[in-house]
Design a protein around this motif. Sequence first.
Motif, PDB file in Angstrom:
ATOM      1  N   GLU A   1      10.945  -7.658  -2.743  1.00  0.00           N
ATOM      2  CA  GLU A   1      11.253  -6.225  -2.846  1.00  0.00           C
ATOM      3  C   GLU A   1      10.385  -5.407  -1.889  1.00  0.00           C
ATOM      4  O   GLU A   1      10.874  -4.474  -1.225  1.00  0.00           O
ATOM      5  CB  GLU A   1      11.054  -5.745  -4.278  1.00  0.00           C
ATOM      6  CG  GLU A   1      12.020  -6.344  -5.293  1.00  0.00           C
ATOM      7  CD  GLU A   1      11.635  -7.773  -5.689  1.00  0.00           C
ATOM      8  OE1 GLU A   1      10.514  -8.207  -5.308  1.00  0.00           O
ATOM      9  OE2 GLU A   1      12.440  -8.427  -6.354  1.00  0.00           O
ATOM     10  N   SER A   2       9.095  -5.748  -1.805  1.00  0.00           N
ATOM     11  CA  SER A   2       8.210  -5.022  -0.886  1.00  0.00           C
ATOM     12  C   SER A   2       8.590  -5.284   0.559  1.00  0.00           C
ATOM     13  O   SER A   2       8.575  -4.367   1.394  1.00  0.00           O
ATOM     14  CB  SER A   2       6.753  -5.436  -1.136  1.00  0.00           C
ATOM     15  OG  SER A   2       6.335  -5.089  -2.434  1.00  0.00           O
ATOM     16  N   ALA A   3       8.936  -6.526   0.891  1.00  0.00           N
ATOM     17  CA  ALA A   3       9.359  -6.836   2.259  1.00  0.00           C
ATOM     18  C   ALA A   3      10.619  -6.062   2.627  1.00  0.00           C
ATOM     19  O   ALA A   3      10.754  -5.554   3.759  1.00  0.00           O
ATOM     20  CB  ALA A   3       9.591  -8.338   2.403  1.00  0.00           C
ATOM     21  N   ALA A   4      11.564  -5.955   1.683  1.00  0.00           N
ATOM     22  CA  ALA A   4      12.785  -5.184   1.952  1.00  0.00           C
ATOM     23  C   ALA A   4      12.470  -3.716   2.174  1.00  0.00           C
ATOM     24  O   ALA A   4      13.071  -3.061   3.053  1.00  0.00           O
ATOM     25  CB  ALA A   4      13.756  -5.354   0.784  1.00  0.00           C
TER      26      ALA A   4
ATOM     27  N   ALA B   1       6.638   2.992   3.384  1.00  0.00           N
ATOM     28  CA  ALA B   1       5.686   1.955   3.777  1.00  0.00           C
ATOM     29  C   ALA B   1       4.444   1.991   2.883  1.00  0.00           C
ATOM     30  O   ALA B   1       3.894   0.937   2.531  1.00  0.00           O
ATOM     31  CB  ALA B   1       5.310   2.133   5.243  1.00  0.00           C
ATOM     32  N   ARG B   2       4.011   3.182   2.509  1.00  0.00           N
ATOM     33  CA  ARG B   2       2.873   3.290   1.594  1.00  0.00           C
ATOM     34  C   ARG B   2       3.201   2.664   0.243  1.00  0.00           C
ATOM     35  O   ARG B   2       2.376   1.965  -0.359  1.00  0.00           O
ATOM     36  CB  ARG B   2       2.498   4.758   1.391  1.00  0.00           C
ATOM     37  CG  ARG B   2       1.841   5.431   2.578  1.00  0.00           C
ATOM     38  CD  ARG B   2       1.446   6.842   2.192  1.00  0.00           C
ATOM     39  NE  ARG B   2       0.931   7.600   3.321  1.00  0.00           N
ATOM     40  CZ  ARG B   2       0.547   8.870   3.245  1.00  0.00           C
ATOM     41  NH1 ARG B   2       0.620   9.509   2.083  1.00  0.00           N
ATOM     42  NH2 ARG B   2       0.101   9.506   4.310  1.00  0.00           N
ATOM     43  N   ALA B   3       4.411   2.922  -0.251  1.00  0.00           N
ATOM     44  CA  ALA B   3       4.816   2.353  -1.532  1.00  0.00           C
ATOM     45  C   ALA B   3       4.842   0.829  -1.458  1.00  0.00           C
ATOM     46  O   ALA B   3       4.370   0.143  -2.379  1.00  0.00           O
ATOM     47  CB  ALA B   3       6.186   2.897  -1.932  1.00  0.00           C
ATOM     48  N   ALA B   4       5.370   0.286  -0.366  1.00  0.00           N
ATOM     49  CA  ALA B   4       5.425  -1.172  -0.211  1.00  0.00           C
ATOM     50  C   ALA B   4       4.024  -1.768  -0.093  1.00  0.00           C
ATOM     51  O   ALA B   4       3.735  -2.830  -0.661  1.00  0.00           O
ATOM     52  CB  ALA B   4       6.259  -1.526   1.018  1.00  0.00           C
ATOM     53  N   GLU B   5       3.132  -1.083   0.625  1.00  0.00           N
ATOM     54  CA  GLU B   5       1.766  -1.586   0.778  1.00  0.00           C
ATOM     55  C   GLU B   5       1.019  -1.524  -0.553  1.00  0.00           C
ATOM     56  O   GLU B   5       0.281  -2.470  -0.901  1.00  0.00           O
ATOM     57  CB  GLU B   5       1.025  -0.765   1.828  1.00  0.00           C
ATOM     58  CG  GLU B   5      -0.416  -1.185   2.071  1.00  0.00           C
ATOM     59  CD  GLU B   5      -0.547  -2.568   2.643  1.00  0.00           C
ATOM     60  OE1 GLU B   5      -1.638  -3.170   2.508  1.00  0.00           O
ATOM     61  OE2 GLU B   5       0.438  -3.074   3.229  1.00  0.00           O
ATOM     62  N   ALA B   6       1.190  -0.445  -1.306  1.00  0.00           N
ATOM     63  CA  ALA B   6       0.520  -0.338  -2.605  1.00  0.00           C
ATOM     64  C   ALA B   6       1.018  -1.421  -3.557  1.00  0.00           C
ATOM     65  O   ALA B   6       0.228  -2.027  -4.294  1.00  0.00           O
ATOM     66  CB  ALA B   6       0.756   1.051  -3.194  1.00  0.00           C
ATOM     67  N   GLN B   7       2.324  -1.687  -3.545  1.00  0.00           N
ATOM     68  CA  GLN B   7       2.858  -2.741  -4.407  1.00  0.00           C
ATOM     69  C   GLN B   7       2.338  -4.115  -3.980  1.00  0.00           C
ATOM     70  O   GLN B   7       2.058  -4.981  -4.820  1.00  0.00           O
ATOM     71  CB  GLN B   7       4.384  -2.712  -4.359  1.00  0.00           C
ATOM     72  CG  GLN B   7       5.035  -3.596  -5.401  1.00  0.00           C
ATOM     73  CD  GLN B   7       4.697  -3.134  -6.810  1.00  0.00           C
ATOM     74  OE1 GLN B   7       4.918  -1.976  -7.159  1.00  0.00           O
ATOM     75  NE2 GLN B   7       4.168  -4.039  -7.628  1.00  0.00           N
TER      76      GLN B   7
END
Length: 238
Positions: free
Chosen positions: A206-209, A190-196
């Motif tokens: 990609e972030s939503a996935a 989740a941190r990786a998706a939020e940072a992206q």
Amino acid sequence: MIWIGIVLLSAAVLLPSLTIFRRARVRDERDSALMLHRAQLVELDRDRQDGLIAETEHAGAALEIQRRLLASDAARPRTSGQRIPAPVLAVALLLIPASATGLYLLCGHPSLPAQPLAPRLAALHAQDRRDETLLTQLRAGLARMAPDDPNRFQGYLLLGQAEAARGHYADAASAWRAATAIQFIPEVAARAAEAQTLADGHVSPESAALFRRALDAAPADAPWRMAAEQRIAESEHQ
């Protein structure tokens, strides 16, 4: 020069207080009664003009109001309070800046030299260079590690935290995605998706996935669950 500024600021703050020295007229019960009775007479005349009361009723009511008006006018005025002497007020106003100055001398640092902006900016830039050197060494060390080295996961976690703290969100997302490739932890994903998302300015597919994958593996009481669901909702309405 600082003391001149302090004096000017104190004078500006206390300037409105000088109106206290003006002798204000305090309304008492007598003045209030006179104003009330005069207003009643005006209202009574208006009712007569509008035809709401008869002439005889107007005369009787006006006579009673005038009697009360004369009685109130003959009453001795009584003020609602005592006026504070001007010397007492002057001393009180002077004590305010004097007390502030005393507290500053007691608790402040008037002898502390000025700190120009240029040296502080230079110190910040030097710190950034040191941080960049350490991060470069960390990246090089991670690249040399064997794929099965247990320290790689912690190294990528640390790298992601450092990059996010510097505001380099794309680099932070890359480091955290590398960590999730070694060991999938929902919070790190989740941190990786939020940072992206912060780096892109929007929630990419990609972030939503990655948000959905993190939610599927996360416990029901994960504190970041609602934030991840909001990001997914944003991606569906873009």
